[in-house]
Design an enzyme around this catalytic site. Structure first.
Site, mmCIF file in Angstrom:
data_model
loop_
_atom_site.group_PDB
_atom_site.id
_atom_site.type_symbol
_atom_site.label_atom_id
_atom_site.label_comp_id
_atom_site.label_asym_id
_atom_site.label_seq_id
_atom_site.Cartn_x
_atom_site.Cartn_y
_atom_site.Cartn_z
ATOM 1 N N CYS A 68 49.371 8.056 -93.656
ATOM 2 C CA CYS A 68 48.763 7.754 -92.360
ATOM 3 C C CYS A 68 47.291 7.410 -92.562
ATOM 4 O O CYS A 68 46.590 8.063 -93.338
ATOM 5 C CB CYS A 68 48.906 8.960 -91.441
ATOM 6 S SG CYS A 68 48.054 8.790 -89.861
ATOM 7 N N CYS A 71 43.431 10.123 -91.077
ATOM 8 C CA CYS A 71 42.674 11.292 -91.550
ATOM 9 C C CYS A 71 42.517 11.199 -93.062
ATOM 10 O O CYS A 71 43.246 11.860 -93.808
ATOM 11 C CB CYS A 71 43.384 12.589 -91.178
ATOM 12 S SG CYS A 71 43.528 12.874 -89.405
ATOM 13 N N PHE A 272 25.798 1.219 -70.170
ATOM 14 C CA PHE A 272 27.168 1.327 -70.699
ATOM 15 C C PHE A 272 27.761 2.657 -70.215
ATOM 16 O O PHE A 272 28.333 3.415 -70.981
ATOM 17 C CB PHE A 272 27.191 1.264 -72.230
ATOM 18 C CG PHE A 272 26.482 0.083 -72.829
ATOM 19 C CD1 PHE A 272 27.145 -1.135 -72.989
ATOM 20 C CD2 PHE A 272 25.164 0.179 -73.245
ATOM 21 C CE1 PHE A 272 26.494 -2.227 -73.558
ATOM 22 C CE2 PHE A 272 24.502 -0.899 -73.815
ATOM 23 C CZ PHE A 272 25.174 -2.105 -73.971
ATOM 24 N N CYS A 366 28.748 5.620 -81.824
ATOM 25 C CA CYS A 366 29.826 5.952 -82.749
ATOM 26 C C CYS A 366 29.703 5.157 -84.045
ATOM 27 O O CYS A 366 30.626 5.176 -84.870
ATOM 28 C CB CYS A 366 31.182 5.687 -82.099
ATOM 29 S SG CYS A 366 31.453 3.955 -81.643
#
Length: 408
Positions: A68, A71, A272, A366
Protein backbone atom coordinates in the site's frame (compact mmCIF):
# COMPACT_ATOMS: atom_id res chain seq x y z
CA UNK A 1 19.65 -9.53 -11.06
CA UNK A 2 20.19 -7.69 -7.77
CA UNK A 3 22.59 -5.00 -6.59
CA UNK A 4 24.02 -4.59 -3.09
CA UNK A 5 24.11 -0.96 -1.98
CA UNK A 6 24.40 1.08 1.22
CA UNK A 7 21.78 3.71 2.03
CA UNK A 8 23.34 7.07 2.85
CA UNK A 9 20.44 9.35 3.69
CA UNK A 10 16.68 9.87 3.33
CA UNK A 11 15.01 11.99 0.68
CA UNK A 12 12.20 14.39 1.53
CA UNK A 13 9.65 11.75 0.47
CA UNK A 14 11.13 9.17 2.83
CA UNK A 15 13.01 7.10 0.25
CA UNK A 16 16.47 5.89 1.14
CA UNK A 17 19.15 7.36 -1.13
CA UNK A 18 22.39 5.72 -2.26
CA UNK A 19 24.87 6.80 -4.92
CA UNK A 20 26.61 4.79 -7.57
CA UNK A 21 28.86 6.33 -10.18
CA UNK A 22 27.73 9.77 -9.06
CA UNK A 23 24.05 8.96 -9.72
CA UNK A 24 21.40 8.80 -7.00
CA UNK A 25 19.41 5.62 -6.41
CA UNK A 26 16.10 5.91 -4.54
CA UNK A 27 14.98 2.89 -2.48
CA UNK A 28 11.65 2.98 -0.56
CA UNK A 29 11.36 1.37 2.89
CA UNK A 30 15.06 1.73 3.75
CA UNK A 31 17.01 3.69 6.36
CA UNK A 32 20.42 5.42 6.47
CA UNK A 33 23.32 3.05 7.16
CA UNK A 34 21.52 -0.05 5.92
CA UNK A 35 23.11 -2.44 3.45
CA UNK A 36 20.35 -3.70 1.17
CA UNK A 37 19.81 -5.82 -1.90
CA UNK A 38 17.73 -4.14 -4.59
CA UNK A 39 16.43 -4.59 -8.07
CA UNK A 40 17.16 -1.44 -10.05
CA UNK A 41 15.00 0.33 -12.61
CA UNK A 42 16.85 3.49 -13.56
CA UNK A 43 17.07 5.91 -10.65
CA UNK A 44 14.56 3.92 -8.62
CA UNK A 45 15.02 0.51 -7.07
CA UNK A 46 12.83 -2.12 -5.39
CA UNK A 47 13.93 -3.42 -2.03
CA UNK A 48 14.57 -7.18 -2.11
CA UNK A 49 16.14 -7.71 1.31
CA UNK A 50 17.85 -5.88 4.16
CA UNK A 51 21.29 -7.35 4.77
CA UNK A 52 22.37 -5.01 7.57
CA UNK A 53 19.40 -3.30 9.27
CA UNK A 54 19.57 0.09 10.96
CA UNK A 55 19.11 0.25 14.76
CA UNK A 56 16.17 2.56 13.95
CA UNK A 57 14.31 -0.16 11.99
CA UNK A 58 11.19 -1.52 13.72
CA UNK A 59 8.55 -4.06 12.63
CA UNK A 60 5.81 -2.40 10.61
CA UNK A 61 2.43 -2.76 12.37
CA UNK A 62 0.27 -2.92 9.22
CA UNK A 63 0.00 -6.13 7.16
CA UNK A 64 -0.27 -4.01 3.99
CA UNK A 65 3.02 -2.18 4.60
CA UNK A 66 5.37 -2.25 1.63
CA UNK A 67 2.56 -2.67 -0.89
CA UNK A 68 0.00 0.00 0.00
CA UNK A 69 1.34 3.43 -0.90
CA UNK A 70 -0.21 5.27 2.03
CA UNK A 71 2.12 4.59 4.97
CA UNK A 72 5.69 4.37 3.74
CA UNK A 73 7.43 5.14 7.07
CA UNK A 74 6.12 2.45 9.40
CA UNK A 75 9.57 0.82 9.54
CA UNK A 76 11.08 3.81 11.40
CA UNK A 77 11.42 4.08 15.18
CA UNK A 78 9.34 6.80 16.82
CA UNK A 79 12.38 9.02 17.46
CA UNK A 80 13.69 8.63 13.90
CA UNK A 81 10.22 9.28 12.48
CA UNK A 82 9.72 12.49 14.45
CA UNK A 83 13.21 13.68 13.60
CA UNK A 84 12.61 13.03 9.89
CA UNK A 85 9.33 14.93 9.81
CA UNK A 86 10.68 17.91 11.70
CA UNK A 87 13.81 17.82 9.56
CA UNK A 88 11.72 17.95 6.38
CA UNK A 89 10.35 21.33 7.46
CA UNK A 90 13.74 22.61 8.68
CA UNK A 91 15.41 21.65 5.41
CA UNK A 92 12.71 23.29 3.28
CA UNK A 93 13.24 26.61 5.08
CA UNK A 94 17.02 26.23 4.90
CA UNK A 95 16.83 25.78 1.11
CA UNK A 96 14.71 28.94 0.94
CA UNK A 97 17.48 30.85 2.75
CA UNK A 98 15.62 31.13 6.07
CA UNK A 99 16.95 30.24 9.48
CA UNK A 100 13.64 29.18 11.00
CA UNK A 101 12.95 28.29 14.62
CA UNK A 102 11.19 24.95 14.11
CA UNK A 103 9.32 23.56 17.10
CA UNK A 104 9.06 19.90 18.04
CA UNK A 105 6.64 17.84 15.98
CA UNK A 106 3.04 17.77 17.21
CA UNK A 107 2.31 14.02 16.97
CA UNK A 108 -0.61 12.19 15.38
CA UNK A 109 -2.24 9.14 16.96
CA UNK A 110 -3.20 5.98 15.05
CA UNK A 111 -6.89 5.47 14.24
CA UNK A 112 -7.52 9.24 14.16
CA UNK A 113 -7.94 10.10 10.49
CA UNK A 114 -11.57 10.98 9.84
CA UNK A 115 -11.34 11.04 6.03
CA UNK A 116 -10.03 8.48 3.56
CA UNK A 117 -10.01 8.36 -0.24
CA UNK A 118 -10.49 4.87 -1.67
CA UNK A 119 -10.24 3.68 -5.26
CA UNK A 120 -11.84 0.77 -7.08
CA UNK A 121 -11.19 -0.73 -10.49
CA UNK A 122 -12.74 -3.62 -12.41
CA UNK A 123 -10.19 -6.13 -13.68
CA UNK A 124 -11.91 -8.79 -15.79
CA UNK A 125 -14.52 -10.32 -13.46
CA UNK A 126 -13.24 -8.96 -10.17
CA UNK A 127 -13.08 -5.55 -8.51
CA UNK A 128 -10.04 -4.26 -6.64
CA UNK A 129 -10.96 -1.89 -3.77
CA UNK A 130 -8.45 -0.10 -1.60
CA UNK A 131 -5.53 2.31 -1.98
CA UNK A 132 -2.98 2.89 -4.71
CA UNK A 133 0.49 1.45 -4.53
CA UNK A 134 3.24 4.05 -4.21
CA UNK A 135 4.02 5.77 -7.54
CA UNK A 136 1.57 3.47 -9.32
CA UNK A 137 -1.92 3.28 -10.76
CA UNK A 138 -2.27 -0.25 -9.36
CA UNK A 139 -4.76 -0.68 -6.53
CA UNK A 140 -4.00 -2.68 -3.39
CA UNK A 141 -6.99 -4.49 -1.93
CA UNK A 142 -7.05 -3.92 1.83
CA UNK A 143 -8.82 -5.57 4.74
CA UNK A 144 -7.64 -3.21 7.48
CA UNK A 145 -6.31 0.34 7.92
CA UNK A 146 -4.56 1.50 11.07
CA UNK A 147 -4.71 5.26 10.45
CA UNK A 148 -8.44 5.85 9.91
CA UNK A 149 -10.98 6.17 12.72
CA UNK A 150 -12.73 2.92 13.76
CA UNK A 151 -16.00 4.16 12.24
CA UNK A 152 -14.33 3.85 8.81
CA UNK A 153 -12.00 0.93 9.49
CA UNK A 154 -14.84 -1.34 10.60
CA UNK A 155 -16.90 -0.57 7.45
CA UNK A 156 -14.33 -1.52 4.81
CA UNK A 157 -16.29 -4.58 3.67
CA UNK A 158 -19.44 -2.47 3.34
CA UNK A 159 -17.60 0.24 1.40
CA UNK A 160 -16.18 -2.37 -0.96
CA UNK A 161 -19.66 -3.78 -1.53
CA UNK A 162 -20.93 -0.30 -2.35
CA UNK A 163 -18.02 0.29 -4.74
CA UNK A 164 -18.73 -3.00 -6.54
CA UNK A 165 -22.35 -1.93 -7.03
CA UNK A 166 -21.42 1.49 -8.43
CA UNK A 167 -18.28 0.79 -10.42
CA UNK A 168 -18.09 1.64 -14.10
CA UNK A 169 -16.64 -1.01 -16.38
CA UNK A 170 -14.07 1.31 -17.95
CA UNK A 171 -13.18 3.89 -15.28
CA UNK A 172 -11.54 3.88 -11.89
CA UNK A 173 -14.04 4.75 -9.19
CA UNK A 174 -13.11 7.23 -6.45
CA UNK A 175 -14.76 7.17 -3.03
CA UNK A 176 -14.24 9.88 -0.39
CA UNK A 177 -15.41 8.70 3.02
CA UNK A 178 -15.69 11.14 5.93
CA UNK A 179 -16.70 10.41 9.50
CA UNK A 180 -19.12 13.10 10.71
CA UNK A 181 -21.18 13.55 13.87
CA UNK A 182 -24.15 11.98 12.04
CA UNK A 183 -22.29 9.02 10.53
CA UNK A 184 -20.33 8.37 7.35
CA UNK A 185 -20.55 10.79 4.44
CA UNK A 186 -19.72 8.88 1.24
CA UNK A 187 -19.00 10.85 -1.94
CA UNK A 188 -18.48 8.66 -5.04
CA UNK A 189 -17.18 9.97 -8.35
CA UNK A 190 -16.55 8.41 -11.79
CA UNK A 191 -19.26 5.84 -11.10
CA UNK A 192 -21.49 3.95 -13.51
CA UNK A 193 -24.61 5.70 -14.78
CA UNK A 194 -27.20 5.55 -12.01
CA UNK A 195 -30.36 4.22 -13.64
CA UNK A 196 -33.52 3.28 -11.74
CA UNK A 197 -32.36 -0.26 -11.00
CA UNK A 198 -28.94 0.80 -9.74
CA UNK A 199 -30.47 3.62 -7.71
CA UNK A 200 -32.71 1.15 -5.90
CA UNK A 201 -29.75 -1.16 -5.25
CA UNK A 202 -27.52 1.53 -3.73
CA UNK A 203 -30.44 2.98 -1.78
CA UNK A 204 -30.86 -0.37 -0.06
CA UNK A 205 -27.16 -0.48 0.74
CA UNK A 206 -26.84 3.12 1.88
CA UNK A 207 -29.76 2.92 4.30
CA UNK A 208 -27.57 0.79 6.54
CA UNK A 209 -27.00 2.11 10.08
CA UNK A 210 -24.26 4.69 10.45
CA UNK A 211 -24.54 6.17 6.94
CA UNK A 212 -25.37 9.88 6.92
CA UNK A 213 -25.27 10.56 3.17
CA UNK A 214 -24.37 8.95 -0.13
CA UNK A 215 -23.73 11.13 -3.16
CA UNK A 216 -22.72 9.93 -6.62
CA UNK A 217 -21.04 12.30 -9.07
CA UNK A 218 -22.45 15.30 -7.21
CA UNK A 219 -26.01 13.98 -6.85
CA UNK A 220 -27.28 13.12 -3.39
CA UNK A 221 -28.78 9.63 -3.58
CA UNK A 222 -29.81 9.33 0.04
CA UNK A 223 -29.33 11.45 3.17
CA UNK A 224 -30.86 9.89 6.29
CA UNK A 225 -29.11 12.50 8.44
CA UNK A 226 -27.37 15.75 7.56
CA UNK A 227 -23.59 15.11 7.83
CA UNK A 228 -22.18 17.75 10.14
CA UNK A 229 -18.74 18.47 11.54
CA UNK A 230 -18.04 19.97 14.93
CA UNK A 231 -15.92 23.11 14.51
CA UNK A 232 -15.18 24.53 17.96
CA UNK A 233 -18.63 23.57 19.16
CA UNK A 234 -20.45 24.79 16.05
CA UNK A 235 -22.11 22.37 13.63
CA UNK A 236 -21.08 22.80 9.99
CA UNK A 237 -22.98 20.98 7.27
CA UNK A 238 -20.36 19.29 5.09
CA UNK A 239 -20.81 19.71 1.32
CA UNK A 240 -20.19 16.43 -0.56
CA UNK A 241 -16.44 15.91 -1.01
CA UNK A 242 -15.54 19.29 0.52
CA UNK A 243 -12.03 19.84 1.84
CA UNK A 244 -11.39 19.50 5.54
CA UNK A 245 -8.40 18.78 7.73
CA UNK A 246 -7.96 15.01 7.84
CA UNK A 247 -7.48 14.69 11.61
CA UNK A 248 -9.61 16.62 14.09
CA UNK A 249 -6.84 16.76 16.71
CA UNK A 250 -4.40 18.16 14.15
CA UNK A 251 -6.97 20.77 13.13
CA UNK A 252 -7.27 21.89 16.75
CA UNK A 253 -3.48 22.07 17.09
CA UNK A 254 -3.19 24.26 13.98
CA UNK A 255 -5.96 26.52 15.22
CA UNK A 256 -4.40 26.85 18.65
CA UNK A 257 -1.06 28.02 17.23
CA UNK A 258 -2.53 30.37 14.62
CA UNK A 259 -5.26 31.92 16.77
CA UNK A 260 -2.93 32.64 19.68
CA UNK A 261 -0.74 34.62 17.27
CA UNK A 262 -3.72 36.61 15.94
CA UNK A 263 -5.44 37.13 19.30
CA UNK A 264 -4.77 40.89 19.44
CA UNK A 265 -5.95 41.59 15.88
CA UNK A 266 -9.27 43.39 15.65
CA UNK A 267 -10.15 42.36 12.09
CA UNK A 268 -8.77 39.27 10.39
CA UNK A 269 -8.89 38.00 6.80
CA UNK A 270 -9.09 34.20 6.56
CA UNK A 271 -7.92 33.33 3.06
CA UNK A 272 -8.70 29.99 1.41
CA UNK A 273 -11.15 29.64 4.32
CA UNK A 274 -13.08 26.60 3.06
CA UNK A 275 -16.00 25.63 5.29
CA UNK A 276 -14.75 27.88 8.11
CA UNK A 277 -12.31 25.67 9.99
CA UNK A 278 -10.47 28.74 11.27
CA UNK A 279 -13.07 31.44 10.48
CA UNK A 280 -15.55 30.21 13.05
CA UNK A 281 -12.90 29.90 15.72
CA UNK A 282 -11.57 33.40 14.98
CA UNK A 283 -15.07 34.85 15.22
CA UNK A 284 -15.17 34.01 18.92
CA UNK A 285 -12.91 37.06 19.41
CA UNK A 286 -12.73 39.22 16.30
CA UNK A 287 -14.48 40.20 13.10
CA UNK A 288 -13.48 37.92 10.23
CA UNK A 289 -13.65 38.13 6.44
CA UNK A 290 -13.53 34.66 4.87
CA UNK A 291 -12.40 34.35 1.26
CA UNK A 292 -12.86 31.14 -0.71
CA UNK A 293 -13.50 30.10 -4.32
CA UNK A 294 -15.63 27.02 -3.60
CA UNK A 295 -19.28 28.10 -3.50
CA UNK A 296 -20.69 25.14 -1.48
CA UNK A 297 -17.97 25.62 1.14
CA UNK A 298 -18.86 29.30 1.55
CA UNK A 299 -22.55 28.42 1.77
CA UNK A 300 -21.77 25.95 4.57
CA UNK A 301 -19.82 28.63 6.43
CA UNK A 302 -22.61 31.19 6.00
CA UNK A 303 -25.21 28.73 7.31
CA UNK A 304 -23.06 27.68 10.28
CA UNK A 305 -22.66 31.11 11.84
CA UNK A 306 -26.13 32.52 11.28
CA UNK A 307 -28.10 32.87 14.47
CA UNK A 308 -25.21 31.79 16.70
CA UNK A 309 -25.07 34.15 19.69
CA UNK A 310 -21.78 35.64 20.79
CA UNK A 311 -19.91 35.48 17.50
CA UNK A 312 -18.28 38.55 16.05
CA UNK A 313 -19.33 39.58 12.52
CA UNK A 314 -18.35 37.21 9.70
CA UNK A 315 -18.39 38.33 6.09
CA UNK A 316 -17.57 36.10 3.13
CA UNK A 317 -16.36 36.59 -0.41
CA UNK A 318 -16.13 34.19 -3.33
CA UNK A 319 -12.82 34.87 -5.01
CA UNK A 320 -10.10 32.96 -6.85
CA UNK A 321 -7.06 34.00 -4.85
CA UNK A 322 -4.70 32.53 -7.43
CA UNK A 323 -6.03 34.76 -10.19
CA UNK A 324 -7.14 37.68 -8.00
CA UNK A 325 -5.32 37.83 -4.68
CA UNK A 326 -6.39 40.47 -2.19
CA UNK A 327 -4.46 43.60 -3.11
CA UNK A 328 -2.54 45.82 -0.73
CA UNK A 329 -5.52 48.17 -0.80
CA UNK A 330 -7.90 45.31 0.06
CA UNK A 331 -5.59 44.20 2.86
CA UNK A 332 -5.47 47.68 4.44
CA UNK A 333 -8.73 46.86 6.26
CA UNK A 334 -7.09 44.07 8.28
CA UNK A 335 -4.46 43.90 10.98
CA UNK A 336 -4.28 40.10 10.86
CA UNK A 337 -4.29 37.52 8.06
CA UNK A 338 -4.50 33.73 8.14
CA UNK A 339 -4.10 31.69 4.98
CA UNK A 340 -4.34 27.94 4.36
CA UNK A 341 -3.92 27.29 0.63
CA UNK A 342 -3.71 24.05 -1.36
CA UNK A 343 -0.31 22.42 -1.91
CA UNK A 344 0.65 24.99 -4.55
CA UNK A 345 0.89 27.61 -1.82
CA UNK A 346 -0.05 31.29 -1.94
CA UNK A 347 2.74 32.97 -3.88
CA UNK A 348 0.65 35.67 -5.56
CA UNK A 349 -1.15 36.48 -2.32
CA UNK A 350 2.12 36.66 -0.37
CA UNK A 351 3.53 39.18 -2.85
CA UNK A 352 0.56 41.43 -2.04
CA UNK A 353 0.95 40.78 1.69
CA UNK A 354 4.63 41.66 1.49
CA UNK A 355 3.64 45.18 0.34
CA UNK A 356 0.82 45.53 2.87
CA UNK A 357 0.58 47.03 6.34
CA UNK A 358 -0.91 43.89 7.95
CA UNK A 359 0.74 43.43 11.34
CA UNK A 360 0.45 39.70 11.88
CA UNK A 361 0.23 36.73 9.54
CA UNK A 362 -0.34 33.04 10.26
CA UNK A 363 0.37 30.64 7.39
CA UNK A 364 -0.93 27.06 7.43
CA UNK A 365 0.39 24.64 4.82
CA UNK A 366 0.56 20.95 3.89
CA UNK A 367 3.64 21.56 1.72
CA UNK A 368 6.86 22.70 3.45
CA UNK A 369 8.48 23.63 0.13
CA UNK A 370 5.81 26.11 -0.97
CA UNK A 371 5.40 27.35 2.62
CA UNK A 372 9.12 28.15 2.79
CA UNK A 373 8.95 29.88 -0.60
CA UNK A 374 6.02 32.01 0.55
CA UNK A 375 7.77 32.73 3.86
CA UNK A 376 10.82 34.02 2.00
CA UNK A 377 8.58 36.45 0.08
CA UNK A 378 7.10 37.77 3.33
CA UNK A 379 10.52 38.10 5.00
CA UNK A 380 11.90 39.96 2.00
CA UNK A 381 8.89 42.30 2.31
CA UNK A 382 9.77 43.18 5.89
CA UNK A 383 8.10 40.52 8.02
CA UNK A 384 9.94 38.69 10.77
CA UNK A 385 9.53 34.93 10.83
CA UNK A 386 8.80 34.11 14.47
CA UNK A 387 8.34 30.34 14.46
CA UNK A 388 7.34 27.26 12.50
CA UNK A 389 5.37 24.43 14.11
CA UNK A 390 5.26 21.05 12.29
CA UNK A 391 2.01 19.16 12.89
CA UNK A 392 1.58 15.53 11.92
CA UNK A 393 -1.80 14.53 10.55
CA UNK A 394 -0.64 12.11 7.87
CA UNK A 395 0.64 9.36 10.13
CA UNK A 396 3.49 7.18 8.80
CA UNK A 397 3.71 9.13 5.54
CA UNK A 398 6.22 11.78 4.46
CA UNK A 399 3.49 14.44 4.30
CA UNK A 400 3.53 17.09 7.02
CA UNK A 401 1.50 20.17 7.99
CA UNK A 402 3.12 23.28 9.40
CA UNK A 403 2.06 26.64 10.82
CA UNK A 404 4.40 29.60 10.33
CA UNK A 405 3.93 32.87 12.22
CA UNK A 406 5.04 36.32 11.03
CA UNK A 407 4.85 39.86 12.34
CA UNK A 408 5.72 43.27 10.97
Amino acid sequence: MSDRITIETLGHKGDGIAHEGGAAIFVPFTLPGETVNVSRDGARARLLSVETPSPERVPAPCPHFGVCGGCELQHMSEDAYRSFKRGTVTEAFRRAGLDAEVADLVPCAPASRRRAVFSALRIDNRVLFGFHEALSHRIVSIHTCLVVVPEIATRLAFLEKLAIALIDRKRELRMVVTHTTAGLDIAVSDAAKVDARLRQRVLELALAPGIARLSVDGETIVEPQAPRLDVDGLGVLLPPGAFLQAVAQAERAMAEVALAHLAKAKRVADLFCGIGTFTLRLARRQAVHGVEFDTPALAALDAAHRGVPGLKPITTERRDLYRRPLTTKDLSRFDGVLFDPPRAGAEAQCRELARSTVKRVAAVSCNPTTLARDAAILVEGGYKLLSVTPIDQFLWSHHIEAVALFER
